[in-house]
Design a protein around this motif. Structure first.
Motif, PDB file in Angstrom:
ATOM      1  N   ASN A  54       1.038  -1.240  -0.072  1.00 56.23           N
ATOM      2  CA  ASN A  54       0.091   0.175   0.112  1.00 56.23           C
ATOM      3  C   ASN A  54       0.717   1.424  -0.035  1.00 56.23           C
ATOM      4  O   ASN A  54       1.613   1.559   1.056  1.00 56.23           O
ATOM      5  CB  ASN A  54      -1.028   0.011   1.154  1.00 56.23           C
ATOM      6  CG  ASN A  54      -2.079   0.794   1.125  1.00 56.23           C
ATOM      7  OD1 ASN A  54      -2.386   1.546   0.067  1.00 56.23           O
ATOM      8  ND2 ASN A  54      -2.784   1.048   2.027  1.00 56.23           N
ATOM      9  N   VAL A  55       0.726   2.139  -1.118  1.00 52.29           N
ATOM     10  CA  VAL A  55       1.547   3.401  -1.236  1.00 52.29           C
ATOM     11  C   VAL A  55       0.740   4.352  -1.230  1.00 52.29           C
ATOM     12  O   VAL A  55      -0.236   4.568  -1.924  1.00 52.29           O
ATOM     13  CB  VAL A  55       2.531   3.281  -2.518  1.00 52.29           C
ATOM     14  CG1 VAL A  55       3.230   4.526  -2.695  1.00 52.29           C
ATOM     15  CG2 VAL A  55       3.174   2.148  -2.516  1.00 52.29           C
ATOM     16  N   ASP A  56       1.192   5.673  -0.484  1.00 46.40           N
ATOM     17  CA  ASP A  56       0.383   6.702  -0.550  1.00 46.40           C
ATOM     18  C   ASP A  56       0.211   7.435  -1.919  1.00 46.40           C
ATOM     19  O   ASP A  56       1.340   7.564  -2.379  1.00 46.40           O
ATOM     20  CB  ASP A  56       0.971   7.939   0.508  1.00 46.40           C
ATOM     21  CG  ASP A  56       0.183   9.179   0.744  1.00 46.40           C
ATOM     22  OD1 ASP A  56      -0.535   9.700  -0.235  1.00 46.40           O
ATOM     23  OD2 ASP A  56       0.086   9.522   1.696  1.00 46.40           O
TER      24      ASP A  56
ATOM     25  N   SER B 153       0.192  10.372  -3.113  1.00 44.54           N
ATOM     26  CA  SER B 153       0.984  11.629  -3.015  1.00 44.54           C
ATOM     27  C   SER B 153       2.397  11.153  -3.365  1.00 44.54           C
ATOM     28  O   SER B 153       3.274  12.207  -4.054  1.00 44.54           O
ATOM     29  CB  SER B 153       0.786  12.304  -1.942  1.00 44.54           C
ATOM     30  OG  SER B 153       1.401  11.703  -0.715  1.00 44.54           O
ATOM     31  N   ALA B 154       2.840   9.767  -3.210  1.00 42.02           N
ATOM     32  CA  ALA B 154       4.081   9.444  -3.632  1.00 42.02           C
ATOM     33  C   ALA B 154       4.325   9.193  -5.124  1.00 42.02           C
ATOM     34  O   ALA B 154       5.429   8.908  -5.137  1.00 42.02           O
ATOM     35  CB  ALA B 154       4.367   8.254  -2.767  1.00 42.02           C
TER      36      ALA B 154
ATOM     37  N   ILE C  85      -5.304   5.505  -8.534  1.00 45.87           N
ATOM     38  CA  ILE C  85      -4.652   5.287  -7.185  1.00 45.87           C
ATOM     39  C   ILE C  85      -4.427   3.706  -7.191  1.00 45.87           C
ATOM     40  O   ILE C  85      -5.548   3.173  -7.384  1.00 45.87           O
ATOM     41  CB  ILE C  85      -5.845   5.716  -6.163  1.00 45.87           C
ATOM     42  CG1 ILE C  85      -5.840   7.071  -5.895  1.00 45.87           C
ATOM     43  CG2 ILE C  85      -4.803   5.294  -4.729  1.00 45.87           C
ATOM     44  CD1 ILE C  85      -6.969   7.581  -5.001  1.00 45.87           C
TER      45      ILE C  85
ATOM     46  N   LYS D 270      -3.835   0.529  -5.599  1.00 42.86           N
ATOM     47  CA  LYS D 270      -4.169  -0.209  -4.413  1.00 42.86           C
ATOM     48  C   LYS D 270      -3.423  -1.569  -4.461  1.00 42.86           C
ATOM     49  O   LYS D 270      -3.098  -1.909  -5.488  1.00 42.86           O
ATOM     50  CB  LYS D 270      -5.655  -0.428  -3.952  1.00 42.86           C
ATOM     51  CG  LYS D 270      -6.576   0.718  -3.915  1.00 42.86           C
ATOM     52  CD  LYS D 270      -6.339   1.487  -2.655  1.00 42.86           C
ATOM     53  CE  LYS D 270      -7.478   2.461  -2.684  1.00 42.86           C
ATOM     54  NZ  LYS D 270      -7.431   3.149  -1.126  1.00 42.86           N
TER      55      LYS D 270
END
Length: 113
Positions: A65-67, A69-70, A99, A101
């Protein structure tokens, strides 16, 4: 899928293709079908790009899981639909934010006014 002007489901059987290029760039093309609440089927062609630092790409590749905004993940969807109540989709330009996931992709669509 749901939004202020459209609700329905993504039908099984679509696909997406990714070309991972040097420098953290991924070229993306997805094709799939939506079936909206009134039964209309809409074809979506959704090309785009995702860019990120190498350590972020590694996390995405591992299914972590990566934010959002990264990384930068944007597409320019096009819709093919028969004449009728959803014809407006062919008459507007859209951009979308992706996004990633661990087990799916969420795409937020925006009409360019």
């Amino acid at each position: 899928m749901s939004g202020p002007k459209l609700a329905g489901e993504v039908l099984p059987g679509g696909g997406d293709w990714q070309v991972i290029l040097p420098g953290g760039l991924t070229s993306i093309e997805a094709r799939y079908f939506l079936k909206v609440a009134d039964g209309t089927v809409i074809e979506v062609t959704n090309p785009g790009v995702r860019t990120a630092a190498p350590e972020v790409i590694e996390k995405l590749a591992k299914g972590e899981n990566v934010d959002p905004s990264a990384y930068y993940f944007r597409t320019t969807p096009r819709f093919s639909v028969k004449a009728g109540p959803h014809e407006w989709l062919r008459r507007q330009v859209f951009v979308a934010r992706g996004i990633r996931k661990p087990d799916s992709v969420v795409i937020d669509f925006y009409s360019v006014e």
